[in-house]
Design a protein around this motif. Structure first.
Motif, short mmCIF file in Angstrom:
data_model
loop_
_atom_site.label_atom_id
_atom_site.label_comp_id
_atom_site.label_asym_id
_atom_site.label_seq_id
_atom_site.Cartn_x
_atom_site.Cartn_y
_atom_site.Cartn_z
N GLN A 30 0.82 -1.21 0.00
CA GLN A 30 0.00 0.00 0.00
C GLN A 30 0.86 1.26 0.00
O GLN A 30 0.54 2.23 -0.70
CB GLN A 30 -0.92 0.00 1.22
N LEU A 31 1.93 1.25 0.76
CA LEU A 31 2.85 2.39 0.77
C LEU A 31 3.42 2.62 -0.63
O LEU A 31 3.49 3.75 -1.11
CB LEU A 31 3.98 2.16 1.77
N SER A 32 3.79 1.53 -1.28
CA SER A 32 4.37 1.63 -2.62
C SER A 32 3.35 2.13 -3.64
O SER A 32 3.63 3.02 -4.44
CB SER A 32 4.92 0.26 -3.04
N LYS A 33 2.13 1.57 -3.58
CA LYS A 33 1.08 1.96 -4.53
C LYS A 33 0.66 3.42 -4.36
O LYS A 33 0.22 4.06 -5.31
CB LYS A 33 -0.14 1.05 -4.37
N ASN A 34 0.79 3.93 -3.14
CA ASN A 34 0.39 5.31 -2.86
C ASN A 34 1.59 6.27 -2.86
O ASN A 34 1.57 7.31 -2.21
CB ASN A 34 -0.35 5.38 -1.53
N ASP A 35 2.61 5.87 -3.63
CA ASP A 35 3.77 6.73 -3.88
C ASP A 35 4.59 7.06 -2.65
O ASP A 35 5.19 8.14 -2.54
CB ASP A 35 3.33 8.04 -4.57
#
Length: 352
Positions: A81-86
């Motif tokens: 989720q951290l990665s997907k949300n930049d």
């Protein structure tokens, strides 16, 4: 109320916490601010917390509440989720929750992109006085407590006692057990005052417990020596907690409930091996049984719990190392205990 200084961060309480949060975010050029919650803190604490910030939250990350979700699978979901949300190395993660959430959130932040800043905002008494202080982060391996993790310090810890009003009494008492432990291992006067204190959620009591833990951590941040005393009651307590967590026929014990049993058991071992007086032992047992219901343990339970001791984090060279008390207020570490005494300790706990 003055803030408490640790190695690289401070613990701020009440109005100072709100001011410190605003100042920290204002002076750091964070690319994005993430807030980690569970379904309870999202409903009861996040709206209140949001009013204390002068900045926008980029993304709210939510996990289910409970020790059962404190595992690598949950971490993987959050990393994704951290990665997907930049999320990047200049992101900030604010952990808003109890000990499970601050432990797990701290570990996620410490390992994402090889480490991003995080702030702990504990919302339970247990996390205020214990879990969020000292830089221990991590998750469980199956039912085995805190087997995976790192020691990494937060940017700050923010204590808002008003969040305690959202808790049921059982959760509050779980934190009380850790506060009592602080007196047993380091401060007899605090133990004496706290064991009969009805208003133990008062800011002064919370600050005193934080100060005791912080004093120990400052001397030994990586738990090579004196910091081990914070594990009094936890060798058997963690084994009991893990056993009840992994057994579908048992009720799930809260951390403090399991540790309360552990402190009675390890109090008995202290009497047998380190000279803790019979009077002090009886006092410890009476105090914890006054606040925590006695848990039924049959012989099969006890054998299984003792078997779990081999997974304790303090073990070294195949030995199980206990923290025991010489007196109330003075603990010793790295004590080896014969198996026959473990069974006697459980018999003492079960005595009416």
């Amino acid at each position: 109320m003055e803030s408490i200084k640790s190695h690289s961060y401070e613990v701020h309480l009440k109005e100072l916490a709100e001011a410190a949060l605003k100042q920290h975010i204002a002076k750091n050029d964070y690319s994005q601010v993430f807030v980690l919650v569970d379904e309870n803190t999202k409903k009861y604490c996040y709206p209140v917390f949001l009013k204390k910030m002068d900045s926008e939250v980029g993304c709210v990350l939510e996990i289910p509440s409970g020790e059962i979700h404190k595992n690598i699978a949950t971490c993987t979901e959050l990393w994704e989720q951290l990665s997907k949300n930049d999320g990047d190395r200049k992101s900030l993660l604010i952990n808003l929750g109890g000990g499970v959430l601050t432990d797990l959130g701290g570990f996620v932040a410490s390992t994402f992109k090889r480490g991003i800043d995080f702030i702990n905002v504990p919302t339970t008494l247990l996390s205020m006085v214990d879990a969020s202080i000292g830089g221990k982060t991590g998750v469980d391996l199956g039912a085995l407590k805190n087997q995976i993790g790192v020691i990494n310090q937060p940017q700050m810890v923010l204590i808002f006692p008003e969040f305690l009003q959202t808790l049921e009494i059982r959760q509050v008492k779980s934190g009380y057990a850790e506060m009592l432990k602080h007196g047993l291992i380091k401060d007899e006067e605090y133990w004496t005052a706290l064991k009969d204190e009805k208003n133990f959620t008062d800011s002064k009591c919370i600050k005193k417990s934080i100060s005791i833990k912080n004093e120990v951590v400052l001397q030994d941040p990586t738990e090579q020596g004196i910091r081990k005393i914070l594990n009094f009651g936890h060798t058997l307590g963690h084994a009991i907690e893990s056993y009840f967590l992994d057994n579908p026929n048992k009720i799930t014990l809260l951390h403090g409930e399991a540790i309360a049993i552990g402190m009675i058991l390890e109090g008995y071992l202290s009497h047998e091996l380190k000279g803790l007086s019979k009077l002090s032992l009886q006092e410890i047992k009476e105090v914890f049984l006054k606040h925590f219901n006695r848990v039924i343990l049959d012989e099969e339970d006890i054998v299984s719990i003792i078997e779990l001791l081999k997974y304790d984090k303090k073990n070294s060279h195949g030995d199980v190392n206990f923290v025991l008390l010489q007196t109330i207020g003075k603990a010793v570490t790295d004590v080896k205990v014969p198996d026959n005494l473990l069974h006697k300790a459980f018999a003492y706990y079960k005595e009416q």
